[in-house]
Motif scaffolding. Structure first.
Motif, PDB file in Angstrom:
ATOM      1  N   GLN A 328      -2.897  -0.698  -4.661  1.00  0.00           N
ATOM      2  CA  GLN A 328      -2.548  -1.792  -3.718  1.00  0.00           C
ATOM      3  C   GLN A 328      -1.444  -1.418  -2.575  1.00  0.00           C
ATOM      4  O   GLN A 328      -1.059  -0.201  -2.738  1.00  0.00           O
ATOM      5  CB  GLN A 328      -1.825  -2.996  -4.519  1.00  0.00           C
ATOM      6  CG  GLN A 328      -2.439  -3.599  -5.500  1.00  0.00           C
ATOM      7  CD  GLN A 328      -3.952  -4.389  -5.086  1.00  0.00           C
ATOM      8  OE1 GLN A 328      -3.585  -5.087  -4.120  1.00  0.00           O
ATOM      9  NE2 GLN A 328      -5.255  -4.536  -5.633  1.00  0.00           N
ATOM     10  N   SER A 329      -1.181  -2.104  -1.789  1.00  0.00           N
ATOM     11  CA  SER A 329      -0.451  -1.716  -0.681  1.00  0.00           C
ATOM     12  C   SER A 329       1.059  -1.059  -1.105  1.00  0.00           C
ATOM     13  O   SER A 329       1.603  -0.132  -0.693  1.00  0.00           O
ATOM     14  CB  SER A 329      -0.271  -2.654   0.295  1.00  0.00           C
ATOM     15  OG  SER A 329       0.279  -3.889  -0.021  1.00  0.00           O
ATOM     16  N   TYR A 330       1.460  -1.831  -2.391  1.00  0.00           N
ATOM     17  CA  TYR A 330       2.734  -1.366  -2.757  1.00  0.00           C
ATOM     18  C   TYR A 330       2.760  -0.129  -3.348  1.00  0.00           C
ATOM     19  O   TYR A 330       3.834   0.542  -3.817  1.00  0.00           O
ATOM     20  CB  TYR A 330       3.272  -2.312  -3.735  1.00  0.00           C
ATOM     21  CG  TYR A 330       2.462  -2.955  -4.784  1.00  0.00           C
ATOM     22  CD1 TYR A 330       2.466  -2.143  -5.971  1.00  0.00           C
ATOM     23  CD2 TYR A 330       1.739  -4.305  -4.832  1.00  0.00           C
ATOM     24  CE1 TYR A 330       1.605  -2.749  -7.023  1.00  0.00           C
ATOM     25  CE2 TYR A 330       1.121  -4.683  -5.700  1.00  0.00           C
ATOM     26  CZ  TYR A 330       1.004  -3.860  -6.748  1.00  0.00           C
ATOM     27  OH  TYR A 330       0.059  -4.423  -7.852  1.00  0.00           O
ATOM     28  N   HIS A 332       1.184   2.537  -1.772  1.00  0.00           N
ATOM     29  CA  HIS A 332       0.922   3.465  -0.651  1.00  0.00           C
ATOM     30  C   HIS A 332       1.983   4.541  -0.544  1.00  0.00           C
ATOM     31  O   HIS A 332       1.601   5.801  -0.799  1.00  0.00           O
ATOM     32  CB  HIS A 332       0.660   2.576   0.577  1.00  0.00           C
ATOM     33  CG  HIS A 332       0.355   3.663   1.640  1.00  0.00           C
ATOM     34  ND1 HIS A 332      -0.800   4.175   1.875  1.00  0.00           N
ATOM     35  CD2 HIS A 332       1.341   4.400   2.542  1.00  0.00           C
ATOM     36  CE1 HIS A 332      -0.958   4.968   2.982  1.00  0.00           C
ATOM     37  NE2 HIS A 332       0.613   5.209   3.422  1.00  0.00           N
ATOM     38  N   TYR A 541      -3.409   6.239   9.096  1.00  0.00           N
ATOM     39  CA  TYR A 541      -2.896   4.984   8.351  1.00  0.00           C
ATOM     40  C   TYR A 541      -1.857   4.214   9.062  1.00  0.00           C
ATOM     41  O   TYR A 541      -1.848   3.081   9.516  1.00  0.00           O
ATOM     42  CB  TYR A 541      -2.312   5.359   6.976  1.00  0.00           C
ATOM     43  CG  TYR A 541      -1.269   4.311   6.419  1.00  0.00           C
ATOM     44  CD1 TYR A 541      -1.994   3.129   5.810  1.00  0.00           C
ATOM     45  CD2 TYR A 541       0.074   4.297   6.574  1.00  0.00           C
ATOM     46  CE1 TYR A 541      -1.005   2.129   5.354  1.00  0.00           C
ATOM     47  CE2 TYR A 541       0.819   3.076   6.050  1.00  0.00           C
ATOM     48  CZ  TYR A 541       0.060   2.268   5.476  1.00  0.00           C
ATOM     49  OH  TYR A 541       1.071   1.159   4.904  1.00  0.00           O
ATOM     50  N   ARG A 545      -1.900   0.701  11.171  1.00  0.00           N
ATOM     51  CA  ARG A 545      -1.010  -0.283  10.912  1.00  0.00           C
ATOM     52  C   ARG A 545      -0.535  -0.631  12.313  1.00  0.00           C
ATOM     53  O   ARG A 545      -0.045  -1.834  12.666  1.00  0.00           O
ATOM     54  CB  ARG A 545       0.234   0.339  10.204  1.00  0.00           C
ATOM     55  CG  ARG A 545       1.519  -0.423   9.699  1.00  0.00           C
ATOM     56  CD  ARG A 545       2.351   0.268   8.559  1.00  0.00           C
ATOM     57  NE  ARG A 545       3.328  -0.557   8.318  1.00  0.00           N
ATOM     58  CZ  ARG A 545       4.534  -0.808   9.023  1.00  0.00           C
ATOM     59  NH1 ARG A 545       4.769   0.146   9.885  1.00  0.00           N
ATOM     60  NH2 ARG A 545       5.605  -1.536   8.541  1.00  0.00           N
ATOM     61  N   GLN A 580      -7.063  -3.539   8.246  1.00  0.00           N
ATOM     62  CA  GLN A 580      -6.462  -3.771   6.944  1.00  0.00           C
ATOM     63  C   GLN A 580      -7.220  -2.343   5.804  1.00  0.00           C
ATOM     64  O   GLN A 580      -8.329  -2.088   5.942  1.00  0.00           O
ATOM     65  CB  GLN A 580      -6.732  -4.839   6.103  1.00  0.00           C
ATOM     66  CG  GLN A 580      -5.964  -5.888   6.547  1.00  0.00           C
ATOM     67  CD  GLN A 580      -4.294  -5.688   6.485  1.00  0.00           C
ATOM     68  OE1 GLN A 580      -3.807  -4.840   5.441  1.00  0.00           O
ATOM     69  NE2 GLN A 580      -3.626  -6.059   7.395  1.00  0.00           N
ATOM     70  N   TYR A 582      -5.850  -1.876   2.493  1.00  0.00           N
ATOM     71  CA  TYR A 582      -5.646  -2.701   1.323  1.00  0.00           C
ATOM     72  C   TYR A 582      -5.945  -3.983   1.140  1.00  0.00           C
ATOM     73  O   TYR A 582      -5.735  -4.676   2.256  1.00  0.00           O
ATOM     74  CB  TYR A 582      -4.131  -2.051   0.978  1.00  0.00           C
ATOM     75  CG  TYR A 582      -3.689  -0.742   0.911  1.00  0.00           C
ATOM     76  CD1 TYR A 582      -4.285   0.083  -0.362  1.00  0.00           C
ATOM     77  CD2 TYR A 582      -2.906  -0.170   1.706  1.00  0.00           C
ATOM     78  CE1 TYR A 582      -4.041   1.406  -0.303  1.00  0.00           C
ATOM     79  CE2 TYR A 582      -2.728   1.228   1.437  1.00  0.00           C
ATOM     80  CZ  TYR A 582      -3.246   1.783   0.609  1.00  0.00           C
ATOM     81  OH  TYR A 582      -2.815   3.266   0.306  1.00  0.00           O
ATOM     82  N   SER A 584      -5.459  -7.924   0.864  1.00  0.00           N
ATOM     83  CA  SER A 584      -4.351  -8.897   1.348  1.00  0.00           C
ATOM     84  C   SER A 584      -3.813  -9.556   0.185  1.00  0.00           C
ATOM     85  O   SER A 584      -4.527 -10.098  -0.786  1.00  0.00           O
ATOM     86  CB  SER A 584      -4.716  -9.623   2.485  1.00  0.00           C
ATOM     87  OG  SER A 584      -3.802 -10.837   2.895  1.00  0.00           O
TER      88      SER A 584
END
Length: 672
Positions: A328-330, A332, A541, A545, A580, A582, A584
């Motif tokens: 997940q994004s957390y 990364h 990345y 973003r 995106q 990852y 949402s």
């Protein structure tokens, strides 16, 4: 006597911070507005034939003290605010908006401006005067000077509502950020986090009269946790809290505020004859139109996406080895740091001892000396708004050039992030060159009793970035305050800041200042090489973003009608989907804390960060080809910086570089 309404009896007429009381502001604003209105009335009622000098120049120099007090007040509201100051801002903002609306909608004044504009051929104007006339006329038209009375009133009300709602948006983000903290009582929960950071968390707990450790959403606290914490649940909890800022349905929620702000902007654009707010904004940018911006962003997206996908696959492989199938994004930052260490054997904590803040500041000051002939001397006799602030007199060839305030450490009354601002603009009047007072505000880790403030490499580049903006202000050398320093097109304003970051990756320069704070050892060659190699680490990345923010911003300001039947979260997901990398998270959204576009000046302009990267990559390429300290090229670049907004930015750039900037320069730097 109100200290704010008089010329300051201080060195270089600097802000008398120690003597200003909060109760001085409101009466000072009222008195100075009245004085400025009297200046305008005298200009309007004069029976003299309107000329460039008695109308356009007179207007450019009017309201000087009001500008100074506004700068002091709003800068403090960002860097050293309080409940009382925030309350005052709610009272002051509409008064100032009403004042500027009154001027911009003063028909008699506009008629004089229009007469000078229509007869400009009869004046022997130089390039800067032509630009001032053009910008003054256009400024009035864009503020409704050609509207009928009813529409002028509508526009004035919209402007006042917008200024209040933008202010409230920012206050909500700050309050939402400050409202959250994570109290940790078991040290094992902080496994993986460097001891120096854990020490900061302990200090934060102590300040709150708590045992153990406290993590906040302030970046120097939040980012290290997301980067180093092995505890995935803790990372998730903090990421959720950060992603819920002003998006939790509570007291500081900004979702309705976004819709209201966008609706007001659309109304303003239509009233002034533009299809969308983005069309209105981009008329005054290098990019010119929403279509051109989206073409640029989509071209970059197409080029960057394969690189970004490849980067994420590498991270997922690392996570999978730890048993994480659903990255997940957390996750990364944690795995990016792992991969960076694996690839380049570098981590922030390893590098930090080589980048004590004072050394980095000396380096950037030295660079300004080498390129532009500037020197910096600390002044202890100039008043400051907080004990953490330092003030430097900037000299060129032994002569006073500017003042520079630096404010580096986080506080409860300071908003997150980093920025450059000014307390006083540069201009030339009656033969006297009135020099600027510039400020840099950052949020670096505070020194402890055992260690100085040590910067991550990213914070090193942040300081160089903001100092690049500061140079734009400090080197300003124009006739009129409205064309001075950073008063340039928004998509040009990031060139000086991003350009300066390039020096941080140059081995010959890095060796001059990257030295261990206890041993004096120069950062070893292998680490310098790795910094250079890691420059483009996760570039795909990061590009995606930034493109996501830019595309979202452009769609917010061209497709506001869609928000009548969509939530902020749905709109955000729809327009960031292509960028995106990852999944949402349904509980989080970044828009409600997207201060750049809903509070700051980047509405329909966030793309300019990437746009300016093209400019800075192309400009630095020019230096690289001829030597990074090349005096002839530095002299040409200094002219670009000192010219402010006196010329069309593309013309300024071409005078410096000899050609228009090439996208290929950025692609080559980013992806080889």
């Amino acid at each position: 006597m109100n200290i704010l309404t008089e010329k300051f009896n201080t060195p270089y007429h600097t802000a008398p911070f120690n003597e200003i009381k909060n109760e001085d502001y409101l009466p000072a604003f009222k008195e100075l507005i009245q004085h400025s209105e009297e200046e305008i009335d005298a200009l309007v009622s004069s029976s003299e034939e309107p000329t460039f000098a008695n109308v356009i120049e007179a207007l450019a120099y009017s309201g000087e003290q009001l500008d100074v007090v506004s700068n002091i007040f709003f800068n403090l509201n960002s860097a050293e605010t309080s409940d009382e100051l925030q309350q005052l801002a709610q009272e002051v903002s509409p008064i100032l908006t009403e004042y500027s609306s009154k001027i911009s909608q003063n028909e008699a004044l506009f008629n004089k401006i229009k007469k000078v504009y229509d007869e400009k051929e009869k004046y022997d104007l130089n390039e800067e005067q032509e630009m001032l006339l053009e910008e003054t006329y256009k400024g009035f038209v864009r503020n409704g000077a050609l509207l009928n009375e009813e529409d002028k009133e509508k526009l004035q009300k919209i402007s006042m509502d917008l200024s209040l709602k933008s202010l409230q948006f920012g206050q909500n983000v700050l309050a939402s950020t400050n409202a959250y903290y994570k109290h940790i009582t078991q040290k094992e929960e902080l496994a993986g986090i460097p001891e120096a950071i854990i020490g900061q968390y302990a200090e934060e707990a102590k300040e709150r009269n708590l045992e153990g450790w406290v993590v906040t959403l302030q970046y120097p606290s939040y980012i290290p946790l997301m980067t180093y914490a092995e505890n995935r649940n803790l990372r998730k909890e903090l990421a959720l809290a950060n992603g819920k800022k002003s998006f939790d349905g509570g007291e500081f929620d900004n979702q309705h505020m976004i819709k209201e702000i966008l609706e007001l902007k659309q109304q303003k654009a239509e009233l002034l004859g533009y299809a969308t707010y983005a069309d209105f904004v981009l008329e005054e940018r290098m990019a010119k139109s929403p279509g051109k911006v989206l073409d640029f962003l989509n071209e970059m997206l197409t080029k960057a996406k394969p690189y970004a996908d490849k980067e994420i696959e590498e991270l997922k492989a690392l996570a999978k080895a730890d048993g994480i199938e659903d990255m997940q994004s957390y996750d990364h930052s944690f795995y990016a740091e792992k991969l960076r260490k694996e690839k380049y054997d570098l981590n922030d904590e390893e590098l930090k001892p080589y980048f004590p803040l004072d050394q980095v500041q000396d380096a950037v000051f030295g660079l300004a000396g080498q390129l532009f002939g500037l020197s910096f001397k600390e002044r202890s006799d100039i008043q400051k708004y907080h004990e953490d602030v330092k003030v430097y007199e900037v000299q060129e060839n032994g002569e006073y050039k500017s003042l520079l305030y630096v404010d580096y450490f986080p506080r409860k009354g300071k908003r997150a992030g980093a920025w450059m601002t000014s307390y006083k603009n540069q201009y030339i009047k009656n033969g006297e060159n009135s020099r600027p007072h510039i400020s840099i505000v950052c949020n670096f880790s505070k020194p402890t009793k055992d260690t100085p403030s040590l910067l991550t490499f990213q914070e090193v580049t942040t300081l160089f970035h903001e100092f690049g903006h500061a140079l734009h202000g400090m080197l300003a050398n124009t006739q009129y305050p409205t064309l001075s320093g950073t008063s340039v097109k928004w998509d040009f304003v990031e060139l000086p800041s991003q350009f300066l970051e390039n020096f941080c990756y140059e081995p010959e320069f890095l060796k001059t200042f990257a030295k261990h704070y206890t041993t004096g050892e120069v950062l070893p060659d292998d680490k310098i090489q790795k910094i250079e190699q890691s420059k483009n680490f996760m570039e795909g990345y990061q590009t995606m973003r930034q493109l996501g923010f830019g595309i979202l911003d452009m769609n917010y300001h061209t497709k506001v009608a869609e928000l009548e039947h969509e939530t902020i979260k749905e709109f955000e997901d729809k327009y960031t989907k292509a960028t995106q990398l990852y999944p949402s998270n349904p509980e989080t959204a970044m828009s409600p804390s997207f201060s750049h576009i809903f509070q700051g000046g980047y509405s329909a302009g966030y793309y300019s960060y990437k746009w300016a990267e093209v400019l800075d990559a192309d400009a630095f390429q020019y230096f690289k080809e001829n030597g990074i300290f090349n005096p002839e090229i530095a002299a040409k670049y200094k002219i670009l910086l000192s010219s402010g907004g006196t010329k069309d930015p593309m013309e300024l750039y071409k005078s410096f570089r000899g050609s228009e900037p090439k996208v290929e320069s950025l692609l080559k730097r980013a992806f080889g």
